[in-house]
Design an enzyme around this catalytic site. Sequence first.
Site, PDB file in Angstrom:
ATOM      1  N   TRP A 238       0.814  -1.219   0.000  1.00  0.00           N
ATOM      2  CA  TRP A 238       0.000   0.000   0.000  1.00  0.00           C
ATOM      3  C   TRP A 238       0.846   1.267   0.000  1.00  0.00           C
ATOM      4  CZ3 TRP A 238      -1.702  -4.518   2.001  1.00  0.00           C
ATOM      5  CH2 TRP A 238      -3.007  -4.919   1.678  1.00  0.00           C
ATOM      6  N   CYS A 274      -6.929  -4.098  -1.811  1.00  0.00           N
ATOM      7  CA  CYS A 274      -8.179  -4.729  -1.365  1.00  0.00           C
ATOM      8  C   CYS A 274      -9.031  -5.286  -2.502  1.00  0.00           C
ATOM      9  CB  CYS A 274      -8.989  -3.767  -0.504  1.00  0.00           C
ATOM     10  SG  CYS A 274      -9.671  -2.332  -1.361  1.00  0.00           S
ATOM     11  N   HIS A 333     -13.177   0.404   0.650  1.00  0.00           N
ATOM     12  CA  HIS A 333     -12.574  -0.894   0.930  1.00  0.00           C
ATOM     13  C   HIS A 333     -13.472  -1.951   0.281  1.00  0.00           C
ATOM     14  CE1 HIS A 333     -10.391  -4.118   2.628  1.00  0.00           C
ATOM     15  NE2 HIS A 333     -11.284  -4.441   3.549  1.00  0.00           N
ATOM     16  N   ASP A 356     -13.167 -11.428   4.030  1.00  0.00           N
ATOM     17  CA  ASP A 356     -12.215 -10.415   3.580  1.00  0.00           C
ATOM     18  C   ASP A 356     -10.813 -11.008   3.616  1.00  0.00           C
ATOM     19  OD1 ASP A 356     -10.814  -8.140   2.956  1.00  0.00           O
ATOM     20  OD2 ASP A 356     -11.714  -6.887   4.506  1.00  0.00           O
ATOM     21  N   ASN A 396     -19.869   1.171  10.510  1.00  0.00           N
ATOM     22  CA  ASN A 396     -20.702   1.963  11.413  1.00  0.00           C
ATOM     23  C   ASN A 396     -19.941   2.593  12.571  1.00  0.00           C
ATOM     24  OD1 ASN A 396     -23.179   3.084  11.867  1.00  0.00           O
ATOM     25  ND2 ASN A 396     -24.054   1.317  12.912  1.00  0.00           N
ATOM     26  N   TYR A 538      -5.633   5.441  -1.890  1.00  0.00           N
ATOM     27  CA  TYR A 538      -7.060   5.287  -1.597  1.00  0.00           C
ATOM     28  C   TYR A 538      -7.305   4.990  -0.121  1.00  0.00           C
ATOM     29  CZ  TYR A 538      -7.034   0.160  -1.199  1.00  0.00           C
ATOM     30  OH  TYR A 538      -6.829  -1.135  -0.788  1.00  0.00           O
TER      31      TYR A 538
END
Length: 706
Positions: A238, A274, A333, A356, A396, A538
Site C-alpha cells: 500500500w 483490497c 474498501h 475479507d 458503522n 485510496y
Amino acid sequence: MAGIKVTEVDWQRPRNGAVHHTQEYPGPELVVRRGQRFRLTLQLSRALEAEETLFFTVETGPQASEALRTKAVFQTSEPEVGSGWAVVEEAQTGNTLTVSLASPPDAVIGRYRLSARASSRRKHSDRKLGAFVLLFNPWCPEDDVFLASEEERQEYVLSDSGVIFRGVEKHIRAQGWNYGQFEDDILNICLAILDRNPSYQDNPATDVSHRHDPIYVSRVISAMVNSNDDKGVLQGQWQGKYGGGTSPLHWRGSVAILQKWFKGRYKSVKYGQCWVFAGVLCTVLRCLGIATRVVSNFNSAHNTDRNLSVDKYVDSFGRTLEEMTEDSMWNFHVWNESWFARQDLGPSYNGWQVLDATPQEESQGAFRCGPASVAAIREGDVHLAHDGPFVFAEVNADYVTWLWHEAEGRERVYSDTKKVGRCISTKAVGSDSRVDITDLYKYPEGSRKERQVYRKAVRRLLSVDACGRRARSRRAGGRALGRDELLGPAAKPGIAGKFKVLEPPVLGHDLKLALCLANLTSRAQRVRVNLSGATILYTRKPVAEILRESRAVRLGPEEEKKIPVTISYSQYKEELTEDKKILLAAMCLVTKGEKLLVEKDITLEDYITIKVLGLAVVGVAVAVEVMVVNPLLERMEDSVLMVEGSGLLRGQLSIKVPDLEPQERASVQFDITPSKSGPRQLQVDLVSSHFPDIKGFVIIQVATAK
C-alpha cells in the site's frame, strides 16, 4: 464362474456437466456437485449376474477413512448406512452397465478417487476407475450453500466476469474484473490453495475432513489469498511503490495471478490491494461452488482498538498526523459476501456472510476476516463468530477528528456518526449497474434504531469475553466505547463550510474549486482559513503535499463567501499516485476559538471508449475499435493498450498506441476471436509512463455459430 472386472468407464462428462452446471470447467476430468446424482457407464468383462453386487469406493485426501467421512464404500443394492453415498443401477445391456452415483449434500468437497469391484461369493481387488471433483451445490436445497434464485446462481456462481466499484463516495466508478473461474488450471489451483493451508500441512487427514463445511472452507481461503502468514497467493503493498512486482492497478482479473502463483511453485505474487484480494477470493469461492459477490464500502473504517470509533489527529492545517493516528478511514474498501447457512449460529444468521482476504488484522492467529453474518452486523450482534466487531466498525464506527496542540494536547474538532459506511455497493444481478446494499448492514443513519444498535454493539464489546478480558481502548486517556455518552455531542461552530468543484477534475488539467463558507450567526466573524492539499492513496494515506496556504476571511452576519482554490497540473503531476486521488483540507479557526475542519476527496477523471465493429460469433474474428485521448497538455509517447477477456481471447494482448500530441485522439483497432458464447467482458487499459492507467471495459454478447 470367472471373476468380473470393470474394463472401461465412460464418465459422461457432457451430460453430467449440463445437469450439474459444470460444463464450463475445461479438461477431461469429471466435475460434479454434491447432493446430486451423476451417471457413469461401465464396461464389464462379462455381464453382471443377478446374485452379483457391484461395490464402489470413494476416497478423498490422504489417509482417507470412513470415520472421518473422507471414504465411503457402498453397493448397488443399498447405500451404506451413515455414509449417505448411494448408487442406483439404471440399465444393463450385455457387458455394459449404466449406474447413477449420489453423494450426500454435506459431503467433503475436493478431488475423489473412485474404484469398483464386483463380487458374488469371492472378493476381488478393487479396480481404480479414475478421479472426479466434487463441489458445493447451490442448486441442492439440502446443501448449506443452497441459493433459491436461479438468476442469482447464474450471477454469483457461474458468471466469470464482473465489476468492482472504486473511487470516493461522491464519485463511484466501475472497474471490470475477469474472475475466470473456468479458465485452464483454475480449478486445480483452487484445490491446491486448500492443500497449501497450514492446517493441512499440520494434519492433512483432519483438515480434509472439515471441507464439508463452507464456514471452514471460506475461512481457510480468506487466509490463503493473502501471503502474510502462510505463503498464500498475494502479497499486499500500500505504499505506492511496486518494484519487483506488478502494481495492483495493472491487474485486470484473477487468472494471471492464480496461474503465476501456481506456476511459480506457490511463491506469493506481488502485489495486491483490497479489490485485487476480493477479486481473487471471489474467483476461488465461485470455482468451488459457493455463491460469492464483491462488495465495496465507501468511507470504510479500520478500527484498531475495538472501540467502534475512528480517531483522526490533524495539525492546524488539517493535515493528518500519521505518527499519532492508529485508526484510518479508507476512501473505499472491498471485500466479499458469500451465501451459506450458519449451522454454528442458527438460522437467523443464514444468508450473506462477510469474508475479507485483505490482511488487516489477525483472526485466531491468521490474517483473515469472516465469515461474519451480515444479519448479525445489522443487529449489532458483534459477539458472534467470526470477526463481527471489525466488520461492524468498518461500516458503522463513529468518526472523530482531534486537533493536536504541541503544548495543550488534543482538542476535539469534529464528531460524525454518519460518515463511515456509505454507499455500500455491489454489482446488480444480470447487469453492470450498481446496487446500494447499505441497508443490509445497518439501519438508516441517524435513526433511533441505528443508534440503539450502535449502543448494543458497544455493550457487547464491553462485556467480559470468553477469555475473561474486557475490551478497552489502548490509547492513554482514550474514550473507550460509547463516546457520545461519555463526552456528549461535539459543539457545533458558528460557521459551516464545504468545498465545491467548479470544473470536472480531469487528469492533466488544473483543478478549480471553491471553499464555500457560511456564517450561521447574526454577528460578524473573522476566520483564519488554513488550506492544505496532498496526493493520497485510496487508504487516505498522504503521499506528497501539493498545497499549503493561509487566508483571512471576514464574514458578515449570515453572509456566505466563496474562496477560490486552484491547483495547477504542474503542482500535482509529479506527485500523483496511481489512485489519482487528492485530499483537500481547510482548518477554519474562528475568533471565538471555534474550529471547523472541511475536507474534500477528489478523484481525477479519465475515460476510454471501446466499440465492437460487428456481430460477435464464436470462432469468428471480429474487429474492436478503441478511441484513446491524450489527457495531458504535453506529448504522449510509448503507450500501449493491454487487452484481456475470458472467452474472447487467450491470455493478454499488448497493442502499441501511436504517439499523440496534447489532447489529440487516435483510433486503435484489433481483432478478437470469441471462443465462448453469451455475455463476455472485454477489458482494455491504456498504459503509459506519463500518467496512471486509464481503464475501460465493455460487455460483448457473443452468439453461437450457426
